[in-house]
Write a protein that holds these residues in place. Sequence first.
Motif, PDB file in Angstrom:
ATOM      1  N   PRO A 185       1.010  -1.293  -0.105  1.00 18.59           N
ATOM      2  CA  PRO A 185      -0.112   0.020  -0.063  1.00 18.59           C
ATOM      3  C   PRO A 185       1.010   1.214  -0.162  1.00 18.59           C
ATOM      4  O   PRO A 185       0.354   2.480  -0.429  1.00 18.59           O
ATOM      5  N   THR A 186       2.209   1.258   0.219  1.00 23.15           N
ATOM      6  CA  THR A 186       2.922   2.396   0.337  1.00 23.15           C
ATOM      7  C   THR A 186       4.047   2.477  -0.667  1.00 23.15           C
ATOM      8  O   THR A 186       4.691   3.122  -0.367  1.00 23.15           O
ATOM      9  N   THR A 187       4.097   1.180  -1.415  1.00 20.68           N
ATOM     10  CA  THR A 187       5.033   1.249  -2.501  1.00 20.68           C
ATOM     11  C   THR A 187       5.281   2.356  -3.474  1.00 20.68           C
ATOM     12  O   THR A 187       6.283   2.995  -3.603  1.00 20.68           O
ATOM     13  N   PHE A 188       4.020   3.114  -3.839  1.00 18.62           N
ATOM     14  CA  PHE A 188       4.282   4.120  -4.755  1.00 18.62           C
ATOM     15  C   PHE A 188       4.637   5.235  -4.104  1.00 18.62           C
ATOM     16  O   PHE A 188       5.245   6.255  -4.660  1.00 18.62           O
ATOM     17  N   ASP A 189       4.447   5.462  -2.651  1.00 18.23           N
ATOM     18  CA  ASP A 189       5.193   6.650  -2.241  1.00 18.23           C
ATOM     19  C   ASP A 189       6.640   6.390  -2.071  1.00 18.23           C
ATOM     20  O   ASP A 189       7.359   7.543  -2.162  1.00 18.23           O
ATOM     21  N   ARG A 190       7.164   5.256  -2.111  1.00 16.36           N
ATOM     22  CA  ARG A 190       8.704   5.308  -2.173  1.00 16.36           C
ATOM     23  C   ARG A 190       9.132   5.370  -3.533  1.00 16.36           C
ATOM     24  O   ARG A 190      10.066   5.967  -3.609  1.00 16.36           O
ATOM     25  N   VAL A 191       8.420   5.007  -4.594  1.00 17.34           N
ATOM     26  CA  VAL A 191       8.677   5.231  -6.067  1.00 17.34           C
ATOM     27  C   VAL A 191       8.856   6.692  -6.208  1.00 17.34           C
ATOM     28  O   VAL A 191       9.757   7.172  -6.746  1.00 17.34           O
ATOM     29  N   ILE A 192       7.835   7.368  -5.814  1.00 19.25           N
ATOM     30  CA  ILE A 192       7.822   8.952  -5.892  1.00 19.25           C
ATOM     31  C   ILE A 192       8.798   9.643  -5.125  1.00 19.25           C
ATOM     32  O   ILE A 192       9.274  10.371  -5.794  1.00 19.25           O
ATOM     33  N   ASP A 193       8.936   9.025  -4.081  1.00 18.25           N
ATOM     34  CA  ASP A 193      10.046   9.754  -3.169  1.00 18.25           C
ATOM     35  C   ASP A 193      11.472   9.543  -3.645  1.00 18.25           C
ATOM     36  O   ASP A 193      12.045  10.521  -3.812  1.00 18.25           O
ATOM     37  N   PHE A 194      11.918   8.424  -3.771  1.00 15.91           N
ATOM     38  CA  PHE A 194      13.249   8.162  -4.167  1.00 15.91           C
ATOM     39  C   PHE A 194      13.731   7.021  -5.282  1.00 15.91           C
ATOM     40  O   PHE A 194      14.826   6.908  -5.329  1.00 15.91           O
ATOM     41  N   GLY A 195      12.658   6.691  -5.767  1.00 16.72           N
ATOM     42  CA  GLY A 195      12.677   5.849  -7.093  1.00 16.72           C
ATOM     43  C   GLY A 195      12.750   6.467  -8.426  1.00 16.72           C
ATOM     44  O   GLY A 195      12.351   7.785  -8.518  1.00 16.72           O
ATOM     45  N   ASP A 196      13.256   5.652  -9.531  1.00 16.68           N
ATOM     46  CA  ASP A 196      13.037   6.198 -10.759  1.00 16.68           C
ATOM     47  C   ASP A 196      12.250   5.100 -11.456  1.00 16.68           C
ATOM     48  O   ASP A 196      11.916   5.538 -12.790  1.00 16.68           O
ATOM     49  N   GLY A 197      11.707   4.224 -10.845  1.00  9.10           N
ATOM     50  CA  GLY A 197      10.900   3.327 -11.691  1.00  9.10           C
ATOM     51  C   GLY A 197      10.325   2.251 -10.516  1.00  9.10           C
ATOM     52  O   GLY A 197      10.807   2.344  -9.376  1.00  9.10           O
ATOM     53  N   TRP A 198       9.401   1.528 -11.024  1.00 10.03           N
ATOM     54  CA  TRP A 198       8.595   0.636  -9.978  1.00 10.03           C
ATOM     55  C   TRP A 198       8.866  -0.934 -10.784  1.00 10.03           C
ATOM     56  O   TRP A 198       8.726  -1.140 -11.926  1.00 10.03           O
ATOM     57  N   MET A 199       9.027  -1.768  -9.893  1.00  6.48           N
ATOM     58  CA  MET A 199       9.501  -3.168 -10.226  1.00  6.48           C
ATOM     59  C   MET A 199       8.750  -4.105  -9.473  1.00  6.48           C
ATOM     60  O   MET A 199       9.451  -4.791  -8.379  1.00  6.48           O
ATOM     61  N   PRO A 200       7.518  -4.461  -9.739  1.00  6.83           N
ATOM     62  CA  PRO A 200       7.004  -5.447  -8.912  1.00  6.83           C
ATOM     63  C   PRO A 200       6.995  -6.759  -9.430  1.00  6.83           C
ATOM     64  O   PRO A 200       7.575  -7.098 -10.555  1.00  6.83           O
ATOM     65  N   ILE A 201       6.505  -7.847  -8.546  1.00  5.63           N
ATOM     66  CA  ILE A 201       6.736  -9.193  -8.969  1.00  5.63           C
ATOM     67  C   ILE A 201       5.333  -9.660  -9.343  1.00  5.63           C
ATOM     68  O   ILE A 201       4.452  -9.105  -8.841  1.00  5.63           O
ATOM     69  N   TYR A 202       5.384 -10.319 -10.637  1.00  5.63           N
ATOM     70  CA  TYR A 202       4.133 -10.744 -11.344  1.00  5.63           C
ATOM     71  C   TYR A 202       3.344 -11.385 -10.332  1.00  5.63           C
ATOM     72  O   TYR A 202       3.758 -12.579  -9.928  1.00  5.63           O
ATOM     73  N   GLY A 203       2.022 -11.354 -10.072  1.00  4.50           N
ATOM     74  CA  GLY A 203       1.276 -12.131  -9.258  1.00  4.50           C
ATOM     75  C   GLY A 203       1.045 -11.738  -7.830  1.00  4.50           C
ATOM     76  O   GLY A 203       0.298 -12.218  -7.205  1.00  4.50           O
ATOM     77  N   ARG A 204       1.794 -10.806  -7.511  1.00  5.78           N
ATOM     78  CA  ARG A 204       2.161 -10.557  -6.030  1.00  5.78           C
ATOM     79  C   ARG A 204       1.502  -8.884  -6.019  1.00  5.78           C
ATOM     80  O   ARG A 204       2.481  -8.138  -5.963  1.00  5.78           O
ATOM     81  N   GLY A 205       0.205  -8.648  -5.633  1.00  7.29           N
ATOM     82  CA  GLY A 205      -0.058  -7.311  -5.636  1.00  7.29           C
ATOM     83  C   GLY A 205      -0.531  -6.584  -7.035  1.00  7.29           C
ATOM     84  O   GLY A 205      -0.282  -5.295  -6.986  1.00  7.29           O
ATOM     85  N   THR A 206      -0.485  -7.337  -8.122  1.00  2.72           N
ATOM     86  CA  THR A 206      -0.282  -6.716  -9.368  1.00  2.72           C
ATOM     87  C   THR A 206      -1.814  -6.868 -10.139  1.00  2.72           C
ATOM     88  O   THR A 206      -1.714  -7.000 -11.240  1.00  2.72           O
ATOM     89  N   ASP A 207      -2.706  -7.273  -9.404  1.00  2.94           N
ATOM     90  CA  ASP A 207      -4.260  -7.286  -9.996  1.00  2.94           C
ATOM     91  C   ASP A 207      -4.699  -5.821 -10.178  1.00  2.94           C
ATOM     92  O   ASP A 207      -4.143  -4.888  -9.717  1.00  2.94           O
ATOM     93  N   GLU A 208      -5.438  -5.664 -11.278  1.00  5.01           N
ATOM     94  CA  GLU A 208      -5.882  -4.415 -11.754  1.00  5.01           C
ATOM     95  C   GLU A 208      -4.679  -3.342 -12.085  1.00  5.01           C
ATOM     96  O   GLU A 208      -4.427  -2.250 -11.731  1.00  5.01           O
ATOM     97  N   LEU A 209      -3.779  -4.113 -12.882  1.00  8.99           N
ATOM     98  CA  LEU A 209      -2.617  -3.335 -13.093  1.00  8.99           C
ATOM     99  C   LEU A 209      -2.524  -2.147 -13.983  1.00  8.99           C
ATOM    100  O   LEU A 209      -1.852  -1.102 -13.536  1.00  8.99           O
ATOM    101  N   PRO A 210      -3.451  -2.098 -15.057  1.00  6.69           N
ATOM    102  CA  PRO A 210      -3.601  -0.885 -15.820  1.00  6.69           C
ATOM    103  C   PRO A 210      -4.179   0.368 -14.976  1.00  6.69           C
ATOM    104  O   PRO A 210      -3.391   1.434 -15.097  1.00  6.69           O
TER     105      PRO A 210
END
Length: 272
Positions: A185-210
């Motif tokens: 639930p807070t991953t996007f906060d980290r991506v926006i704060d200090f990341g340059d991109g997002w790299m999730p694992i397929y099938g782990r919290g990637t439902d409703e991906l679009p």
Amino acid sequence: MQFGVSTFVTDDGINPAALGKALEERGFGSLYVAEHTHIPVKRESPWPGGDELPRHYYRTLDPFVTLAAAAAVTERLRVGTGIALVVQRDPIILAKEVASLDLMSGGRAVLGVGAGWNREEMRNHGTDPRTRMRLMRERVLAIKELWTAEQAEFHGEFVDFDPVYSYPKPVQDPHPPVMVGGAGPTTFDRVIDFGDGWMPIYGRGTDELPQKIAELRERAGRRVPVTMFAVPPEPKVVDELRDAGVDEILFGLPTEPEDATLRRLDALAELL
């Protein structure tokens, strides 16, 4: 869309140099390798992938030695961590390792980062699991400072150093991309704060991906690159991820000896 593989490189699987060469020969664009420094014998932390921890988790090679070996025999293959356990690494040393890899490879390094799941493992490194997310943030920010500033300094809750010279500097401008793993639930906060991109694992919290990718990019105010990790080699899945806006697909590559790996790569290459 770009295609690569994510895998565990171990002492009983294909040699990383042979793997890197085979990937580039077959048209793959990247190699991402996992990291575990060790696995404590007494472990209570549940593995997110199931009940029994697979053998390859116990036997991973050092990721930066692995990626340097693959980079040395290739010319175009991007080499990255998927993921580096930043909360178990000294940020000054990690900054130098990634910058050295970027220099040696001619600007092909990618730093995928995460805080990890194995609490016993991180405790052995002196890391308190309760504060690991704050620790990861500071270490990544400190690494970026070391990469980009002539006289780098950082003063935080966990990372604190006065001005230092840190070389080499990365080849990539402004620095190698930092891809943030996870899909909580807070991953996007980290991506926006200090990341340059997002790299999730397929099938782990990637439902409703679009919808999630659209939300991330809207919140960030930019087109955040998305790399999908451990993707099954199925044309339907590839099409779905492309339609969702994923920029790079990393097929999950099992850890096997060289002959078996080459046969598997031949089959995977047909999806390219």
